[in-house]
Motif scaffolding. Structure first.
Motif, PDB file in Angstrom:
ATOM      1  N   ILE A  67       0.832  -1.207   0.000  1.00 27.38           N
ATOM      2  CA  ILE A  67       0.000   0.000   0.000  1.00 27.38           C
ATOM      3  C   ILE A  67       0.869   1.260   0.000  1.00 27.38           C
ATOM      4  N   PRO A 159      -4.531   6.668   1.955  1.00 27.66           N
ATOM      5  CA  PRO A 159      -3.443   5.730   2.261  1.00 27.66           C
ATOM      6  C   PRO A 159      -2.180   6.369   2.834  1.00 27.66           C
ATOM      7  N   VAL A 164      -2.604   4.396   7.881  1.00 23.12           N
ATOM      8  CA  VAL A 164      -2.599   2.986   7.486  1.00 23.12           C
ATOM      9  C   VAL A 164      -1.933   2.134   8.569  1.00 23.12           C
ATOM     10  N   LEU A 174     -10.401  -0.271   6.809  1.00 28.59           N
ATOM     11  CA  LEU A 174      -9.825   0.859   6.062  1.00 28.59           C
ATOM     12  C   LEU A 174     -10.890   1.673   5.337  1.00 28.59           C
ATOM     13  N   LEU A 178     -11.549   5.649   5.887  1.00 28.52           N
ATOM     14  CA  LEU A 178     -11.487   6.593   4.768  1.00 28.52           C
ATOM     15  C   LEU A 178     -12.729   7.477   4.756  1.00 28.52           C
ATOM     16  N   MET A 241     -11.982   2.474  -3.225  1.00 27.35           N
ATOM     17  CA  MET A 241     -12.071   2.012  -1.827  1.00 27.35           C
ATOM     18  C   MET A 241     -13.473   2.230  -1.255  1.00 27.35           C
ATOM     19  N   PRO A 266      -7.435  -1.779  -0.513  1.00 29.92           N
ATOM     20  CA  PRO A 266      -6.441  -0.713  -0.734  1.00 29.92           C
ATOM     21  C   PRO A 266      -5.331  -1.092  -1.713  1.00 29.92           C
TER      22      PRO A 266
END
Length: 443
Positions: A67, A159, A164, A174, A178, A241, A266
């Motif tokens: 990532i 990211p 992360v 995740l 986000l 995402m 991701p």
């Protein structure tokens, strides 16, 4: 025994702080020495110390390496192709001269999603300086909103490495991080950016001149991508995402849902975005394979340092768990009735003030708080990531590289930098923290 464990935990944090700030060790070395000190002094069996360290590093970095590498490559393509500058110019045209602070904030916010804070400043600074020369306005009115946009995204939104890393350490989702981080970051950025810049405009008039940063001119070698494709390249990972997170609620067949979840993970979202950038920002603009390979190799090298810090933060967390310290701190925080969200925010803030590094603050604080919440129910892990990120932004001062970067590039004195950048970072921190607490009441 509990008091002893707490004392050696505090001493291990002091080792991290002194190692980074006084002895000038790399944060990886400081965190490793602190982890070993904690393991030995807590009485962990010798044969289990190295195993615990390796387990912590592997568990944290396992899903992170790809990532971070892909996110950095995407940021480099946006920077080198001129896509970031294209977006900033677009916002300036749309908003006009009267609403320049808003245009610069949006530019910083959007450009900041895939690129590191330092790279974002290098993309935006030439535009800030040229606008300031053309309009003769206070450079803070134009520059601070752009910096606020870059900083809030860097601290909260994946990211980016810190966010992360915390997601991995806490075991948070995740996609949800986000979504929540964007909801929280926008109002925090507006208050710390355009509104604070307007308030500062007549109160702080910089005495110096901004430093003209020499950036390699890429426009002679290839054409600049269009606005639409620039936006698409920057927002593609976010779109994928969010799509992956929303897939289960969209009423698709099981096969389509699984596919959308897959491309919304991701790693795959960033991989798709990188290839999109290679083609639309690279080949279509006249770059050849060698140039793209060179850019990729240039930007991969700095990732190594960040990965080492994050890995050592994961090791610190694992030793806190295996030594029993995490359980002790957890019992203490329960008896004090401290909310994990409040605890994470202030621990990250204290480490940030002491070390100057947002990434060290985030990973160390997440390592300390993670064992505490292991046996708690009802803790929103996604908001825990966000409040830890918010804490890692507060009170940037002379031990933070970002402080000096802003000072030099905007031509400020140290006193002016404290009045602007330090206050701005602290506003972002506390407003984001308040936003997370409010959101916690509804979800």
């Amino acid at each position: 025994m509990d008091a002893y464990l707490l004392i050696i935990t505090l001493l291990s944090i002091v080792i991290v702080i002194l190692g980074v700030s006084w002895l000038k060790w790399h944060a990886f070395i400081s965190l490793t020495i602190a982890s070993l000190f904690l393991a030995i002094m807590s009485g962990m069996p010798w044969e289990k110390i190295v195993t615990a360290y390796e387990t912590g590093v592997g568990g944290t970095l396992g899903h992170l390496v790809g990532i971070l590498a892909l996110g950095t490559i995407l940021g480099k393509m946006l920077s080198e192709s001129g896509a970031g500058l294209q977006i900033a110019n677009y916002f300036v045209k749309i908003f006009g001269e009267k609403r320049l602070p808003w245009a610069m904030f949006l530019s910083g916010f959007v450009i900041g999603i895939p690129v590191f804070f330092e790279v974002g400043i290098l993309i935006l600074l030439p535009l800030v300086i040229s606008i300031q020369k053309a309009t003769k306005q206070n450079i803070l009115l134009i520059g601070l909103p752009a910096i606020a946009g870059l900083s809030i995204v860097h601290g909260l939104v994946p990211p980016h490495p810190g966010a992360v890393a915390a997601i991995g350490i806490y075991g948070a989702d995740l996609g949800k991080v986000l979504l929540y981080s964007l909801i929280i970051a926008i109002p925090a950025g507006i208050i710390g950016g355009p509104l604070f810049a307007k308030w500062t405009n007549n109160r702080v008039i910089p005495q110096g001149e901004p430093e003209l940063v020499k950036i390699e001119e890429t426009t002679n070698k290839h054409s600049i991508p269009g606005t639409g494709i620039s936006f698409l390249a920057i927002l593609m990972p976010v779109i994928l995402m969010i799509l992956g997170t929303a897939a289960p609620f969209m009423g698709f067949s099981a096969t389509v849902e699984k596919f959308l979840t897959f491309i919304g993970s991701p790693l795959i979202a960033l991989l798709i975005s990188c290839f999109l950038a290679f083609y639309f920002l690279g080949f279509r603009q006249g770059m050849d394979r060698k140039t793209i390979k060179k850019f990729t190799e240039e930007c991969i090298l700095p990732v190594g340092s960040i990965l080492l810090i994050i890995g050592a933060g994961g090791a610190f967390k694992q030793i806190l768990i295996d030594s029993g310290v995490g359980e002790t701190i957890g019992n203490l925080s329960e008896s004090l009735a401290l909310s994990p969200l409040v605890l994470a925010f202030f621990i990250a803030g204290l480490i940030r003030i002491a070390t100057g590094s947002a990434t060290v603050a985030l990973t160390t604080a997440a390592g300390i708080v993670s064992p505490i919440i292991a046996n708690m129910s009802g803790v929103n892990l996604e908001l825990l990531v966000i409040v830890t990120g918010a804490g890692s932004l507060m009170v940037s001062h002379v031990n933070d590289a970002g402080f000096w970067m802003v000072k030099e590039y905007l031509g400020l004195t140290i006193n002016e930098t404290f009045k602007t950048w330090t206050v701005l970072e602290t506003i972002l921190s506390f407003v984001a923290f308040a936003g997370a607490l409010i959101l916690n009441m509804f979800i």
